[in-house]
Design a protein around this motif. Structure first.
Motif, PDB file in Angstrom:
ATOM      1  N   SER A  19      16.110   5.934 -21.330  1.00  0.00           N
ATOM      2  CA  SER A  19      16.789   4.694 -21.683  1.00  0.00           C
ATOM      3  C   SER A  19      15.790   3.588 -22.030  1.00  0.00           C
ATOM      4  N   GLU A  20      14.518   3.780 -21.692  1.00  0.00           N
ATOM      5  CA  GLU A  20      13.484   2.797 -22.012  1.00  0.00           C
ATOM      6  C   GLU A  20      13.036   2.986 -23.455  1.00  0.00           C
ATOM      7  N   ASN A  21      13.181   1.946 -24.271  1.00  0.00           N
ATOM      8  CA  ASN A  21      12.723   1.996 -25.650  1.00  0.00           C
ATOM      9  C   ASN A  21      12.165   0.630 -26.036  1.00  0.00           C
ATOM     10  N   TYR A  22      11.145   0.644 -26.916  1.00  0.00           N
ATOM     11  CA  TYR A  22      10.483  -0.584 -27.322  1.00  0.00           C
ATOM     12  C   TYR A  22      10.284  -0.565 -28.831  1.00  0.00           C
ATOM     13  N   ALA A  23      10.120  -1.756 -29.389  1.00  0.00           N
ATOM     14  CA  ALA A  23       9.906  -1.865 -30.827  1.00  0.00           C
ATOM     15  C   ALA A  23       8.519  -1.358 -31.205  1.00  0.00           C
ATOM     16  N   ALA A  24       8.406  -0.847 -32.423  1.00  0.00           N
ATOM     17  CA  ALA A  24       7.125  -0.327 -32.905  1.00  0.00           C
ATOM     18  C   ALA A  24       6.105  -1.451 -33.030  1.00  0.00           C
ATOM     19  N   ALA A  25       4.866  -1.127 -32.678  1.00  0.00           N
ATOM     20  CA  ALA A  25       3.772  -2.082 -32.820  1.00  0.00           C
ATOM     21  C   ALA A  25       2.492  -1.282 -33.028  1.00  0.00           C
ATOM     22  N   THR A  26       1.623  -1.757 -33.904  1.00  0.00           N
ATOM     23  CA  THR A  26       0.426  -1.016 -34.290  1.00  0.00           C
ATOM     24  C   THR A  26      -0.467  -0.685 -33.106  1.00  0.00           C
ATOM     25  N   GLN A  27      -0.577  -1.599 -32.146  1.00  0.00           N
ATOM     26  CA  GLN A  27      -1.488  -1.352 -31.023  1.00  0.00           C
ATOM     27  C   GLN A  27      -1.043  -0.204 -30.137  1.00  0.00           C
ATOM     28  N   TYR A  28       0.224   0.195 -30.254  1.00  0.00           N
ATOM     29  CA  TYR A  28       0.726   1.310 -29.445  1.00  0.00           C
ATOM     30  C   TYR A  28       0.727   2.631 -30.211  1.00  0.00           C
ATOM     31  N   ASN A  29       0.160   2.626 -31.417  1.00  0.00           N
ATOM     32  CA  ASN A  29       0.069   3.848 -32.210  1.00  0.00           C
ATOM     33  C   ASN A  29      -1.322   3.911 -32.857  1.00  0.00           C
ATOM     34  N   PRO A  30      -2.376   3.989 -32.045  1.00  0.00           N
ATOM     35  CA  PRO A  30      -3.740   3.791 -32.542  1.00  0.00           C
ATOM     36  C   PRO A  30      -4.384   5.004 -33.196  1.00  0.00           C
ATOM     37  N   TYR A  31      -3.790   6.205 -33.077  1.00  0.00           N
ATOM     38  CA  TYR A  31      -4.489   7.416 -33.535  1.00  0.00           C
ATOM     39  C   TYR A  31      -3.744   8.124 -34.665  1.00  0.00           C
ATOM     40  N   GLN A  32      -3.227   7.362 -35.610  1.00  0.00           N
ATOM     41  CA  GLN A  32      -2.456   7.951 -36.697  1.00  0.00           C
ATOM     42  C   GLN A  32      -3.305   8.863 -37.581  1.00  0.00           C
ATOM     43  N   ALA A  33      -4.605   8.577 -37.672  1.00  0.00           N
ATOM     44  CA  ALA A  33      -5.491   9.367 -38.517  1.00  0.00           C
ATOM     45  C   ALA A  33      -6.116  10.543 -37.775  1.00  0.00           C
ATOM     46  N   GLY A  34      -5.834  10.658 -36.492  1.00  0.00           N
ATOM     47  CA  GLY A  34      -6.419  11.746 -35.711  1.00  0.00           C
ATOM     48  C   GLY A  34      -6.937  11.244 -34.383  1.00  0.00           C
ATOM     49  N   LEU A  35      -7.093  12.152 -33.436  1.00  0.00           N
ATOM     50  CA  LEU A  35      -7.528  11.785 -32.092  1.00  0.00           C
ATOM     51  C   LEU A  35      -9.056  11.709 -32.045  1.00  0.00           C
ATOM     52  N   PRO A  36      -9.618  10.588 -31.619  1.00  0.00           N
ATOM     53  CA  PRO A  36     -11.079  10.474 -31.519  1.00  0.00           C
ATOM     54  C   PRO A  36     -11.650  11.515 -30.546  1.00  0.00           C
ATOM     55  N   ASP A  37     -12.880  11.930 -30.801  1.00  0.00           N
ATOM     56  CA  ASP A  37     -13.507  12.944 -29.962  1.00  0.00           C
ATOM     57  C   ASP A  37     -13.551  12.527 -28.493  1.00  0.00           C
ATOM     58  N   SER A  38     -13.788  11.252 -28.251  1.00  0.00           N
ATOM     59  CA  SER A  38     -13.892  10.788 -26.870  1.00  0.00           C
ATOM     60  C   SER A  38     -12.563  10.946 -26.127  1.00  0.00           C
ATOM     61  N   VAL A  39     -11.456  10.713 -26.822  1.00  0.00           N
ATOM     62  CA  VAL A  39     -10.140  10.865 -26.197  1.00  0.00           C
ATOM     63  C   VAL A  39      -9.787  12.347 -26.092  1.00  0.00           C
ATOM     64  N   GLN A  40     -10.186  13.128 -27.091  1.00  0.00           N
ATOM     65  CA  GLN A  40      -9.986  14.576 -27.025  1.00  0.00           C
ATOM     66  C   GLN A  40     -10.682  15.152 -25.790  1.00  0.00           C
ATOM     67  N   GLN A  41     -11.870  14.639 -25.498  1.00  0.00           N
ATOM     68  CA  GLN A  41     -12.611  15.097 -24.314  1.00  0.00           C
ATOM     69  C   GLN A  41     -11.867  14.729 -23.031  1.00  0.00           C
ATOM     70  N   GLN A  42     -11.311  13.523 -22.991  1.00  0.00           N
ATOM     71  CA  GLN A  42     -10.544  13.107 -21.817  1.00  0.00           C
ATOM     72  C   GLN A  42      -9.312  13.993 -21.610  1.00  0.00           C
ATOM     73  N   LEU A  43      -8.648  14.307 -22.714  1.00  0.00           N
ATOM     74  CA  LEU A  43      -7.470  15.176 -22.643  1.00  0.00           C
ATOM     75  C   LEU A  43      -7.865  16.564 -22.135  1.00  0.00           C
ATOM     76  N   THR A  44      -8.970  17.069 -22.635  1.00  0.00           N
ATOM     77  CA  THR A  44      -9.467  18.383 -22.216  1.00  0.00           C
ATOM     78  C   THR A  44      -9.765  18.397 -20.723  1.00  0.00           C
ATOM     79  N   ASN A  45     -10.464  17.373 -20.260  1.00  0.00           N
ATOM     80  CA  ASN A  45     -10.796  17.286 -18.838  1.00  0.00           C
ATOM     81  C   ASN A  45      -9.540  17.172 -17.975  1.00  0.00           C
ATOM     82  N   ARG A  46      -8.588  16.413 -18.461  1.00  0.00           N
ATOM     83  CA  ARG A  46      -7.352  16.204 -17.699  1.00  0.00           C
ATOM     84  C   ARG A  46      -6.598  17.519 -17.516  1.00  0.00           C
TER      85      ARG A  46
END
Length: 376
Positions: free
Chosen positions: A282-309
């Motif tokens: 039921s929680e929904n919010y309006a679109a905003a650029t700061q909440y969609n930062p990886y449209q061109a792909g996931l940065p390596d540093s975040v990919q590493q965090q995801l892998t570790n997680r």
């Protein structure tokens, strides 16, 4: 950290769809001695529209859950109308591929049509009428798949997010506090051999954990069998902590029930809400650029965090494999994830082990290699 970086640099960039190299284990093989590993499916993956995903599912998983096909709205949209074709196809797919099939979900305050709770004039029905409708629904749906669906999410998200009390829903309002017991009783009667689960999100939170413990104890006191508690694993890169998740695994196991991680994904995107690990649709919010930062792909540093997680999460699951029966990812590839549209529509999310091109991500590699290391 160095060891994980080595894993990343030596890992395959992806799995060529249609075959698996002999040196490349699948998820179901990596954990075959520990627990089932599965995914939630949509209808396109069952009816041939998404053939690459279908092949990936057959290759990697030994259990499946229906993302929406067996929720009350899709399967029983009107009083005397059932829509079983998608659910029938889902169950047939699982049987054809020797998978442990999950039914999701019999009682929920969301995606349940208004007619369930109302009479022809739009007024609330009596307890007796609602009980009759509930029993008829469960008997019809569970009975249809008796001996085919191995486990059912009988009750979904019935505990309040903040205080751990019973959530204020139409089920509670009309039926009273025994609504949960009735649902489990009807499900057991319809298929005595099926496993029966309680399923909820944010169960790492102490207040909500205690609310679930209270609920399960009340069911057990009535002689109602709960096979396992489903912990929806809608997690972030850092929160909740492994220690918080583990505390709930231990606490639930003390009830004499097992634990399933039923809706696993890791959200890498920023949220407008400060609440972590939730899944209140039921929680929904309006679109905003700061909440969609990886449209061109996931940065390596975040990919590493995801892998570790993911490596840390599966290490925890393996540690408690004596009480964990199943790990189910909520979706097959990043393109399928509900997190692309929640809590903000149209975002580019990366929460799963397989990317939009069906390739295995570094997180997949860390998970299967961690399993191999654990088995040595």
């Amino acid at each position: 950290m160095k060891a994980r970086n080595i894993l990343l640099t030596t890992a395959l960039a992806g799995v060529a769809l249609g075959f698996v190299q002999k040196a490349q284990p699948t998820l179901k093989d990596a954990f075959k001695k520990d627990f089932y590993v599965g995914a939630a499916l949509n209808y396109r993956q069952l009816n041939g529209q998404d053939a690459k995903a279908t092949a990936l599912i057959k290759q990697q998983f030994n259990t499946i859950s229906p993302e929406n096909l067996l929720k009350w709205g899709p399967v029983h949209p009107q009083l005397n109308t059932y829509n079983f074709k998608p659910a029938d196809d889902y169950v047939a797919f699982g049987q054809q591929n020797n998978m442990f099939i999950i039914g999701h979900t019999l009682m929920w305050h969301q995606q349940t049509p208004k007619w369930v709770f109302e009479d022809e004039a739009g007024k609330p029905v009596s307890r007796e009428v609602l009980l009759k409708r509930l029993e008829e629904h469960i008997n019809t749906v569970v009975g249809r798949y008796k001996g085919k669906i191995g486990g059912w999410d009988v009750l979904n998200e019935a505990i309040d997010d903040q205080q751990g009390d019973l959530r204020k829903t139409k089920w509670l309002e009309i039926l009273g506090e025994d609504f949960a017991a009735k649902a489990f009783e009807y499900a057991h009667k319809a298929d005595p051999k099926a496993e029966l689960y309680y399923n909820d999100y944010s169960l790492f939170r102490p207040e909500k954990r205690e609310g679930v413990i209270k609920l399960v104890k009340s069911l057990q006191a009535k002689g109602v069998k709960v096979t396992a508690i489903g912990m929806q694993g809608h997690y972030g890169l850092k929160q909740p902590s492994i220690e918080q998740i583990e505390a709930s695994i231990v606490a639930f196991s003390k009830l004499g029930v097992h634990v399933n991680f039923t809706e696993l994904d890791v959200d890498v995107l920023p949220k407008p809400s400060r609440r972590q690990g939730g899944a209140d649709i039921s929680e929904n919010y309006a679109a905003a650029t700061q909440y969609n930062p990886y449209q061109a792909g996931l940065p390596d540093s975040v990919q590493q965090q995801l892998t570790n997680r993911y490596a840390d999460l599966f290490a925890l699951f393996h540690k408690h494999r004596d009480v964990i029966d199943r790990i189910t990812l909520w979706g097959v590839t990043d393109a399928d994830s509900w997190l692309n549209d929640w809590p903000i529509r149209g975002r580019t999310s990366y929460p799963l082990l397989f990317g939009r091109n069906y390739e295995a991500k570094p997180a997949f590699q860390s998970v299967v290699q961690a399993a191999a290391q654990k088995s040595k």
